[in-house]
Design a protein around this motif. Structure first.
Motif, PDB file in Angstrom:
ATOM      1  N   VAL A  90       5.072  -5.920   5.294  1.00 28.01           N
ATOM      2  CA  VAL A  90       3.825  -5.698   4.566  1.00 28.01           C
ATOM      3  C   VAL A  90       4.044  -6.048   3.100  1.00 28.01           C
ATOM      4  N   ARG A  91       3.024  -6.660   2.493  1.00 25.67           N
ATOM      5  CA  ARG A  91       3.073  -6.989   1.072  1.00 25.67           C
ATOM      6  C   ARG A  91       1.846  -6.385   0.371  1.00 25.67           C
ATOM      7  N   ALA A  92       2.036  -5.847  -0.831  1.00 20.48           N
ATOM      8  CA  ALA A  92       0.961  -5.240  -1.610  1.00 20.48           C
ATOM      9  C   ALA A  92       0.505  -6.189  -2.714  1.00 20.48           C
ATOM     10  N   PHE A  93      -0.795  -6.160  -3.007  1.00 22.99           N
ATOM     11  CA  PHE A  93      -1.398  -6.991  -4.049  1.00 22.99           C
ATOM     12  C   PHE A  93      -2.278  -6.120  -4.944  1.00 22.99           C
ATOM     13  N   VAL A  94      -2.269  -6.431  -6.235  1.00 24.00           N
ATOM     14  CA  VAL A  94      -3.130  -5.756  -7.208  1.00 24.00           C
ATOM     15  C   VAL A  94      -3.791  -6.832  -8.070  1.00 24.00           C
ATOM     16  N   GLU A  95      -5.117  -6.730  -8.206  1.00 27.63           N
ATOM     17  CA  GLU A  95      -5.877  -7.716  -8.978  1.00 27.63           C
ATOM     18  C   GLU A  95      -6.617  -7.029 -10.122  1.00 27.63           C
ATOM     19  N   ARG A 102      -9.307  -0.284 -17.085  1.00 27.40           N
ATOM     20  CA  ARG A 102      -8.794   0.921 -16.409  1.00 27.40           C
ATOM     21  C   ARG A 102      -8.840   0.802 -14.893  1.00 27.40           C
ATOM     22  N   PHE A 103      -9.307  -0.329 -14.353  1.00 27.05           N
ATOM     23  CA  PHE A 103      -9.640  -0.419 -12.929  1.00 27.05           C
ATOM     24  C   PHE A 103      -9.085  -1.710 -12.344  1.00 27.05           C
ATOM     25  N   VAL A 104      -8.557  -1.630 -11.109  1.00 30.91           N
ATOM     26  CA  VAL A 104      -8.067  -2.818 -10.402  1.00 30.91           C
ATOM     27  C   VAL A 104      -8.523  -2.773  -8.951  1.00 30.91           C
ATOM     28  N   ARG A 105      -8.602  -3.942  -8.340  1.00 30.87           N
ATOM     29  CA  ARG A 105      -8.759  -4.056  -6.895  1.00 30.87           C
ATOM     30  C   ARG A 105      -7.369  -4.190  -6.284  1.00 30.87           C
ATOM     31  N   LEU A 106      -7.219  -3.731  -5.055  1.00 31.27           N
ATOM     32  CA  LEU A 106      -5.913  -3.858  -4.398  1.00 31.27           C
ATOM     33  C   LEU A 106      -6.094  -4.061  -2.902  1.00 31.27           C
ATOM     34  N   LYS A 110      -0.062  -8.045   6.207  1.00 34.55           N
ATOM     35  CA  LYS A 110       1.178  -8.353   6.897  1.00 34.55           C
ATOM     36  C   LYS A 110       1.638  -9.768   6.535  1.00 34.55           C
ATOM     37  N   ARG A 111       2.843 -10.105   6.953  1.00 29.92           N
ATOM     38  CA  ARG A 111       3.394 -11.430   6.643  1.00 29.92           C
ATOM     39  C   ARG A 111       2.461 -12.548   7.092  1.00 29.92           C
ATOM     40  N   ASP A 112       1.776 -12.350   8.239  1.00 36.59           N
ATOM     41  CA  ASP A 112       0.908 -13.407   8.763  1.00 36.59           C
ATOM     42  C   ASP A 112      -0.496 -13.374   8.174  1.00 36.59           C
ATOM     43  N   GLY A 113      -0.732 -12.493   7.190  1.00 31.07           N
ATOM     44  CA  GLY A 113      -2.032 -12.415   6.542  1.00 31.07           C
ATOM     45  C   GLY A 113      -2.976 -11.388   7.127  1.00 31.07           C
ATOM     46  N   THR A 114      -2.587 -10.714   8.204  1.00 26.81           N
ATOM     47  CA  THR A 114      -3.436  -9.673   8.783  1.00 26.81           C
ATOM     48  C   THR A 114      -3.655  -8.566   7.756  1.00 26.81           C
ATOM     49  N   PRO A 115      -4.923  -8.207   7.463  1.00 22.45           N
ATOM     50  CA  PRO A 115      -5.162  -7.155   6.467  1.00 22.45           C
ATOM     51  C   PRO A 115      -4.713  -5.792   6.955  1.00 22.45           C
ATOM     52  N   VAL A 116      -4.099  -5.025   6.066  1.00 19.10           N
ATOM     53  CA  VAL A 116      -3.626  -3.673   6.370  1.00 19.10           C
ATOM     54  C   VAL A 116      -4.555  -2.633   5.739  1.00 19.10           C
ATOM     55  N   LEU A 117      -4.886  -2.836   4.478  1.00 20.01           N
ATOM     56  CA  LEU A 117      -5.806  -1.942   3.787  1.00 20.01           C
ATOM     57  C   LEU A 117      -6.478  -2.700   2.650  1.00 20.01           C
ATOM     58  N   THR A 118      -7.617  -2.175   2.218  1.00 26.71           N
ATOM     59  CA  THR A 118      -8.313  -2.700   1.049  1.00 26.71           C
ATOM     60  C   THR A 118      -8.738  -1.517   0.197  1.00 26.71           C
ATOM     61  N   GLY A 119      -8.762  -1.698  -1.127  1.00 23.31           N
ATOM     62  CA  GLY A 119      -9.097  -0.555  -1.945  1.00 23.31           C
ATOM     63  C   GLY A 119      -9.143  -0.851  -3.429  1.00 23.31           C
ATOM     64  N   SER A 120      -8.892   0.196  -4.201  1.00 22.39           N
ATOM     65  CA  SER A 120      -9.016   0.120  -5.652  1.00 22.39           C
ATOM     66  C   SER A 120      -8.107   1.167  -6.275  1.00 22.39           C
TER      67      SER A 120
END
Length: 316
Positions: A90-95, A102-106, A110-120
Motif C-alpha cells: 500500500v502507498r499513501a498520497f497527500v495532495e 490548513r487542508f489536504v486531500r489524501l 495498492k501497488r496495482d492502483g486499486t484504491p484503499v481509502l480516500t479522504g482529507s
C-alpha cells in the motif's frame, strides 16, 4: 512570477506491507471479519487488515506538511474503499489544496492502483472544512428498513463514561488482542516519539500514541457503551475520522470516553451506526480528541436477517 507551475504536486509515501494484528479478535462470543475463516465465509479472500492501520502511512507526510501541529490539532477523515490483506503493498498520497493551507486531500492505493481509502486531513479548527466523513454524513438518507440496528436511535448516548489508559504493555482486550509494544514492533512508519526508550525526546517530553493506535484506544472499551445492534452479526469499519483538539494523546495517560450515535444508515449489504466518541483528559476533563466511526454490520452475517425483515417490513 516566482513559481513556474500553478499546482503543488502530491506527496507520495513508500510502498509498505501493513501487518494483520486482529486474526484473534473476538467480540460477542465469536471471531471477527479479520479471521480468515470468518472472512471467507462472507465471501472475502482472507481476513482484512483493519482500516486505521493505514493511517500510520500518512503521519510522516502530514508531519512534513503541517509540522508538529499535526499531532496537536490534526484531523484525518477517511472512507475505506477496498480491503487489504497481509502481504499486499500500500502507498499513501497527500495532495495540498492551494486555497486552504490548513487542508489536504489524501488517498491510499495498492501497488496495482486499486484504491484503499480516500479522504482529507487538516490542522486547527476543522469546522467548515470539507472533510470526507462530514460530507458523507450530510448526504445520508434516513434508513427505512433497519433490522440489526432497529433498536438504536440517533442521539442515543453510551450507558457509562468509559475509563481507558494505554501503556506499552497494556493488553487492550478481546477487541484488540495485542499491546502497543506489539504494534510498535511492526508499525509501517516507526518513530522514536512513540517509544518507551526515546519518547521523552518528543516535543512534548513524553511518548505519544500513534494515530492508528488512537483507534485502538477508543475502540477497546466500546462494548461498555451498550450502543450495538442485535447479535450475532459481523462488522467492519467503513469510514473513520480522528480529530485532535488538544493533542497529542499520550502513553500511560488516563482518559475518559463518552459515545453518542449521530447517524444511522443502510446499504444493500450493510447497516451502519455512525458513532461520535469524545475523549476527555481524566484529570482536567478537558476535551482533547474526538472520533467519528462508521461501523457497518454485514446483513449476511445475521442469521435471522431475512425472516425478521419480512416480519418487520413485509420483504427481505
Amino acid at each position: 512570477m516566482t513559481e513556474p507551475f500553478s499546482e503543488t504536486p502530491a506527496l507520495c509515501g513508500r510502498l509498505r506491507q501493513p501487518r494483520q494484528m486482529l486474526a484473534d479478535q473476538r467480540y460477542d462470543g465469536h471471531k471477527s471479519i479479520h479471521d480468515d475463516a470468518m472472512a471467507e465465509g462472507l465471501g472475502l479472500s482472507a481476513g482484512p487488515i483493519e482500516g486505521p492501520t493505514h493511517f500510520s502511512q500518512f503521519d510522516p507526510l502530514l508531519h512534513h506538511v503541517f509540522g508538529k501541529a499535526w499531532f496537536e490539532t490534526g484531523c484525518i477523515s477517511a472512507h475505506y474503499q477496498n480491503m487489504v490483506v497481509e502481504g499486499e503493498e500500500v502507498r499513501a498520497f497527500v495532495e495540498p489544496v492551494a486555497a486552504e493551507p490548513r487542508f489536504v486531500r489524501l488517498w491510499a492505493e495498492k501497488r496495482d492502483g486499486t484504491p484503499v481509502l480516500t479522504g482529507s486531513a487538516s490542522i486547527g479548527d476543522a469546522v467548515g472544512l470539507p472533510h470526507e466523513l462530514q460530507q458523507r454524513i450530510a448526504n445520508l438518507r434516513p434508513p427505512t428498513g433497519l433490522v440489526i440496528n432497529r433498536d438504536l436511535r440517533v442521539g442515543q448516548r453510551g450507558a457509562v463514561v468509559e475509563k481507558i489508559r494505554m501503556g506499552f504493555d497494556t493488553h487492550m482486550g478481546d477487541h484488540y488482542p495485542f499491546t502497543l509494544a506489539d504494534k510498535l514492533a511492526v508499525i509501517t512508519e516507526p518513530s522514536p516519539w512513540y517509544t518507551r526508550e526515546s519518547g521523552h525526546e518528543s516535543p512534548w517530553g513524553r511518548p505519544i500514541i500513534p494515530t492508528e493506535m488512537i483507534s485502538v484506544l477508543l475502540g477497546s472499551t466500546s462494548a461498555q457503551s451498550g450502543l450495538s445492534g442485535r447479535k450475532p452479526a459481523v462488522g467492519l469499519f467503513a469510514g473513520q475520522e480522528i480529530r485532535l483538539l488538544q493533542g497529542p494523546l499520550f502513553v500511560d495517560q488516563d482518559y475518559e470516553l463518552e459515545r453518542e450515535i449521530i447517524a444511522l444508515s443502510e446499504s444493500a449489504r450493510t447497516e451502519s451506526v455512525w458513532m461520535r466518541t469524545r475523549v476527555y483528559d481524566a484529570g482536567s476533563r478537558a476535551l482533547v480528541a474526538e472520533m467519528i466511526l462508521n461501523g457497518a454490520v454485514m446483513k449476511a452475517s445475521y442469521p435471522d436477517y431475512e425472516s425478521e425483515a419480512r416480519a418487520l417490513y413485509g420483504s427481505a
